[in-house]
Design an enzyme around this catalytic site. Sequence first.
Site, PDB file in Angstrom:
ATOM      1  N   GLY A 218     -12.502   3.052  72.999  1.00 48.18           N
ATOM      2  CA  GLY A 218     -11.912   4.235  73.604  1.00 48.18           C
ATOM      3  C   GLY A 218     -12.954   5.122  74.243  1.00 48.18           C
ATOM      4  O   GLY A 218     -13.815   4.645  74.995  1.00 48.18           O
ATOM      5  N   GLY A 221     -16.765   4.260  74.292  1.00 48.83           N
ATOM      6  CA  GLY A 221     -17.357   3.219  75.133  1.00 48.83           C
ATOM      7  C   GLY A 221     -17.122   1.824  74.598  1.00 48.83           C
ATOM      8  O   GLY A 221     -16.037   1.496  74.108  1.00 48.83           O
ATOM      9  N   GLY A 247      -8.931  -0.217  80.338  1.00 44.83           N
ATOM     10  CA  GLY A 247      -9.441  -1.448  79.738  1.00 44.83           C
ATOM     11  C   GLY A 247      -9.523  -2.582  80.737  1.00 44.83           C
ATOM     12  O   GLY A 247     -10.450  -3.413  80.675  1.00 44.83           O
ATOM     13  N   ASP A 248      -8.572  -2.627  81.657  1.00 42.63           N
ATOM     14  CA  ASP A 248      -8.591  -3.670  82.682  1.00 42.63           C
ATOM     15  C   ASP A 248      -9.766  -3.472  83.645  1.00 42.63           C
ATOM     16  O   ASP A 248     -10.374  -4.444  84.105  1.00 42.63           O
ATOM     17  CB  ASP A 248      -7.270  -3.663  83.451  1.00 42.63           C
ATOM     18  CG  ASP A 248      -6.070  -3.824  82.523  1.00 42.63           C
ATOM     19  OD1 ASP A 248      -6.209  -4.505  81.489  1.00 42.63           O
ATOM     20  OD2 ASP A 248      -5.012  -3.255  82.827  1.00 42.63           O
TER      21      ASP A 248
END
Length: 308
Positions: A218, A221, A247-248
């Site tokens: 998150g 990092g 996240g992608d």
Amino acid sequence: MILTVTLNTALDITYQVDALTPHASHRVTDVAERPGGKGVNVARVLAALGHDTVVTGFAGGPTGDVLRALLAPLPVRDALVPVAGTTRRTVAVVDASTGDTTQLNEPGPTLDPADWSAFLHVYQELVRDADAVALCGSLPPGIHVGAYAELVRRARAASVPVLLDTSGEPLRRGIAARPDLVKPNADELARLTGAREPLRATRDARRRGAHAVVASLGSDGLLAVTPDSTWRAAPPAPVKGNPTGAGDSAVAGLLAGLVEGAAWPERLARAVALSAATVLAPAAGEFDMTTYRELLPRVTVTEHATAA
């Protein structure tokens, strides 16, 4: 060419409201639609970074038609396999007063063995020309739980590096097929390994079969456990905004670094900067190139003990 696989593509719909209140009616102040599903998001970021990218998976029905129409003008090649069922929608409701996002995800169309067979034929053809493969997201109903494990093995047989980004039992089975890289978040890691401490969980995940594991923590990092070392990468400061697609974007940064032969510190710095730039962007799942370039040299990457 980088191939991204999204077996459960989606039409992403984002609603913005002044304040989200349970059990109340809301006036939507802004609506946005974009082609979605984790691998599609990864492909869009890779294309923005200048990489030749192909998306495959399934698309069907009126929603699938809209998704493909939105993909058409983008610098991403569409190799989606048509199906009779209707592509799912995901709805993100953004609370402008807090910046928080509430996500509603449909399950996706129910597929059959003939759909899977058609996809495998397309996948096998594409893998032969790929420099790397990303397998991303949930499985649609009807696809067997070992699907990603099968796709990992086929990529490895073609000597193509493969990244896996999924959760639950598909992750458990997929990681045993020995992908080159797995990128879970902290909750996915905990469910996989039973460990809540990030370093312990990440090392445990790697011992289950992955060549390297990069865990998303998150706002803190990334944590990477590789064959040679352990790394932590963090943004210059916590960022607040819409985390949809962050996240992608990190996956895209990792893949770009992989195919370019970048060292782990550079791969991780790119991934963190892209993720943070995506959180800060006004539109869900987008990122601003100027913001990314400003953040990149400010990402902190530190090496820790040798990987276990």
